[in-house]
Design a protein around this motif. Sequence first.
Motif, PDB file in Angstrom:
ATOM      1  N   GLY A  34     -13.990  26.730  -5.135  1.00  0.00           N
ATOM      2  CA  GLY A  34     -15.279  26.798  -5.791  1.00  0.00           C
ATOM      3  C   GLY A  34     -15.169  26.580  -7.291  1.00  0.00           C
ATOM      4  O   GLY A  34     -15.964  25.837  -7.883  1.00  0.00           O
ATOM      5  N   LEU A  35     -14.182  27.207  -7.914  1.00  0.00           N
ATOM      6  CA  LEU A  35     -14.000  27.045  -9.353  1.00  0.00           C
ATOM      7  C   LEU A  35     -13.637  25.597  -9.700  1.00  0.00           C
ATOM      8  O   LEU A  35     -14.109  25.054 -10.715  1.00  0.00           O
ATOM      9  CB  LEU A  35     -12.930  28.002  -9.880  1.00  0.00           C
ATOM     10  N   GLU A  36     -12.835  24.981  -8.864  1.00  0.00           N
ATOM     11  CA  GLU A  36     -12.489  23.572  -9.088  1.00  0.00           C
ATOM     12  C   GLU A  36     -13.729  22.688  -9.011  1.00  0.00           C
ATOM     13  O   GLU A  36     -13.900  21.761  -9.812  1.00  0.00           O
ATOM     14  CB  GLU A  36     -11.439  23.129  -8.063  1.00  0.00           C
ATOM     15  N   GLN A  37     -14.614  22.980  -8.053  1.00  0.00           N
ATOM     16  CA  GLN A  37     -15.829  22.179  -7.918  1.00  0.00           C
ATOM     17  C   GLN A  37     -16.824  22.446  -9.053  1.00  0.00           C
ATOM     18  O   GLN A  37     -17.736  21.645  -9.280  1.00  0.00           O
ATOM     19  CB  GLN A  37     -16.471  22.417  -6.549  1.00  0.00           C
ATOM     20  N   LEU A  38     -16.617  23.540  -9.778  1.00  0.00           N
ATOM     21  CA  LEU A  38     -17.413  23.803 -10.974  1.00  0.00           C
ATOM     22  C   LEU A  38     -16.787  23.175 -12.216  1.00  0.00           C
ATOM     23  O   LEU A  38     -17.293  23.353 -13.323  1.00  0.00           O
ATOM     24  CB  LEU A  38     -17.577  25.313 -11.171  1.00  0.00           C
ATOM     25  N   GLY A  39     -15.686  22.471 -12.014  1.00  0.00           N
ATOM     26  CA  GLY A  39     -15.069  21.725 -13.098  1.00  0.00           C
ATOM     27  C   GLY A  39     -13.907  22.396 -13.792  1.00  0.00           C
ATOM     28  O   GLY A  39     -13.329  21.832 -14.731  1.00  0.00           O
ATOM     29  N   TYR A  40     -13.506  23.593 -13.337  1.00  0.00           N
ATOM     30  CA  TYR A  40     -12.406  24.298 -13.978  1.00  0.00           C
ATOM     31  C   TYR A  40     -11.059  23.728 -13.527  1.00  0.00           C
ATOM     32  O   TYR A  40     -10.904  23.292 -12.380  1.00  0.00           O
ATOM     33  CB  TYR A  40     -12.467  25.797 -13.654  1.00  0.00           C
ATOM     34  N   ASP A  41     -10.097  23.755 -14.436  1.00  0.00           N
ATOM     35  CA  ASP A  41      -8.711  23.392 -14.122  1.00  0.00           C
ATOM     36  C   ASP A  41      -8.008  24.671 -13.692  1.00  0.00           C
ATOM     37  O   ASP A  41      -7.666  25.509 -14.536  1.00  0.00           O
ATOM     38  CB  ASP A  41      -8.036  22.771 -15.343  1.00  0.00           C
ATOM     39  N   VAL A  42      -7.830  24.850 -12.392  1.00  0.00           N
ATOM     40  CA  VAL A  42      -7.297  26.110 -11.865  1.00  0.00           C
ATOM     41  C   VAL A  42      -5.819  25.941 -11.534  1.00  0.00           C
ATOM     42  O   VAL A  42      -5.439  25.102 -10.718  1.00  0.00           O
ATOM     43  CB  VAL A  42      -8.069  26.566 -10.610  1.00  0.00           C
ATOM     44  N   GLU A  43      -4.993  26.739 -12.174  1.00  0.00           N
ATOM     45  CA  GLU A  43      -3.552  26.667 -11.949  1.00  0.00           C
ATOM     46  C   GLU A  43      -3.187  27.214 -10.561  1.00  0.00           C
ATOM     47  O   GLU A  43      -3.980  27.892  -9.912  1.00  0.00           O
ATOM     48  CB  GLU A  43      -2.819  27.474 -13.024  1.00  0.00           C
ATOM     49  N   LYS A  44      -1.966  26.923 -10.132  1.00  0.00           N
ATOM     50  CA  LYS A  44      -1.443  27.500  -8.887  1.00  0.00           C
ATOM     51  C   LYS A  44      -1.389  29.015  -9.038  1.00  0.00           C
ATOM     52  O   LYS A  44      -0.930  29.529 -10.062  1.00  0.00           O
ATOM     53  CB  LYS A  44      -0.048  26.947  -8.604  1.00  0.00           C
ATOM     54  N   PRO A  45      -1.859  29.778  -8.058  1.00  0.00           N
ATOM     55  CA  PRO A  45      -1.887  31.237  -8.213  1.00  0.00           C
ATOM     56  C   PRO A  45      -0.497  31.856  -8.235  1.00  0.00           C
ATOM     57  O   PRO A  45       0.426  31.378  -7.560  1.00  0.00           O
ATOM     58  CB  PRO A  45      -2.671  31.711  -6.980  1.00  0.00           C
ATOM     59  N   LYS A  46      -0.348  32.931  -9.005  1.00  0.00           N
ATOM     60  CA  LYS A  46       0.893  33.703  -9.026  1.00  0.00           C
ATOM     61  C   LYS A  46       0.815  34.784  -7.953  1.00  0.00           C
ATOM     62  O   LYS A  46      -0.161  35.536  -7.903  1.00  0.00           O
ATOM     63  CB  LYS A  46       1.082  34.364 -10.387  1.00  0.00           C
ATOM     64  N   ASP A  47       1.811  34.866  -7.088  1.00  0.00           N
ATOM     65  CA  ASP A  47       1.855  35.924  -6.081  1.00  0.00           C
ATOM     66  C   ASP A  47       2.386  37.198  -6.738  1.00  0.00           C
ATOM     67  O   ASP A  47       3.530  37.229  -7.210  1.00  0.00           O
ATOM     68  CB  ASP A  47       2.755  35.521  -4.915  1.00  0.00           C
ATOM     69  N   LEU A  48       1.566  38.241  -6.762  1.00  0.00           N
ATOM     70  CA  LEU A  48       1.927  39.468  -7.465  1.00  0.00           C
ATOM     71  C   LEU A  48       1.723  40.695  -6.584  1.00  0.00           C
ATOM     72  O   LEU A  48       0.775  40.760  -5.800  1.00  0.00           O
ATOM     73  CB  LEU A  48       1.075  39.631  -8.735  1.00  0.00           C
ATOM     74  N   GLN A  49       2.612  41.677  -6.741  1.00  0.00           N
ATOM     75  CA  GLN A  49       2.403  42.983  -6.129  1.00  0.00           C
ATOM     76  C   GLN A  49       1.212  43.660  -6.813  1.00  0.00           C
ATOM     77  O   GLN A  49       0.915  43.390  -7.985  1.00  0.00           O
ATOM     78  CB  GLN A  49       3.651  43.852  -6.293  1.00  0.00           C
ATOM     79  N   ASN A  50       0.552  44.557  -6.089  1.00  0.00           N
ATOM     80  CA  ASN A  50      -0.681  45.162  -6.601  1.00  0.00           C
ATOM     81  C   ASN A  50      -0.560  45.728  -8.018  1.00  0.00           C
ATOM     82  O   ASN A  50      -1.334  45.344  -8.906  1.00  0.00           O
ATOM     83  CB  ASN A  50      -1.171  46.274  -5.665  1.00  0.00           C
TER      84      ASN A  50
END
Length: 342
Positions: free
Chosen positions: A53-69
């Motif tokens: 959704g954010l990409e379709q709004l035009g944002y450049d979204v990086e690959k997510p970081k997998d993080l512990q809570n």
Amino acid sequence: MMKNLFLSAVVSSLVLTGANAAFSALPGEGVTVKPARATWNTGFFQEALVRRGLEQLGYDVEKPKDLQNPIFYKSVTLGDVDYWTNGWFPNHEGQFPKNFYDYADAYGYVVKAGGLQGYLVSKEHVEKYDIKSLDDFKRDEVKEAFDKDGDGKADMTACPPGWGCETVIAHHMDVYDLDDHINPIKASYEAGMASAIAAYRAGEPIFFYTWAPNWTIFKLKPGEDVMWINVPEIIPKESQKSGVDRMTQSGIEGAVSDPIKLGYVVSDIRIVANKKFAEANPAIKKFFELVEIELVDINEQNTRMNAGEKSQKAIEGHVDEWIADNQETWDKWLEEAKKAAQ
């Protein structure tokens, strides 16, 4: 006169062109977003859907970081990451750093009351032995029926060492005096559930812990194949006390009673974001507030992952299908988000 009319037409054309360009510009153009993702794969689909959704709004979204809570919640307050879709409220609140709400907040409800945990038993045997709660596993005929290894205890597929649910199960075994009656099996959860499903298909009794969203309750449907059962009474751990009123829940499909005492805090799954980031990006904030996914859709997608469709490419394909099946809703979310940025 003709020259003035021509110049006027040119100016009007340029003004309209500029207005149309401004109207068509996406709110995220030129903005880079840093998402995070939970380490459990039952949350990967929600992350991929929101990122799309954010990409379709035009944002450049990086690959997510997998993080512990705890690492995520600290990182989002510092602004090292911008958001994730995997907040469980109030279940995660004990893992927040001090002054968390000064720097971060929760937005919308990915799944309202979707974070369920508890104990399930094969429906046929719930009815055969009149099982209502964990206390019924103190009865000899019930223990014998669910005893797979001949140790005199009912065998339950439980949580592997190191999982948060392992400590809650241990608490339940203690406070309800169940150590001599129930044997929590702590091997690989997926292997344990595969064995339970095979036993169910063979007509044998099964007893297991699970949570939602999860593939287990898509393959073994509450109310049809299995039933949620009660804990004998609500005795919270210290970490559960702030959510004690959410340990009993009404309207749970496939529960042996209504309300049902689950013994776990029922959580809302929400998007968590850095406050400055959300306020600086009103389109994102609005999108976060609107996103809502049916629990059954997540359970179905989790089942497909469990069957082998677990690559990132496969998950992105699941997102494509969900959007196509919910196109009208999806388009409305995007339009509302765009309006918020104007």
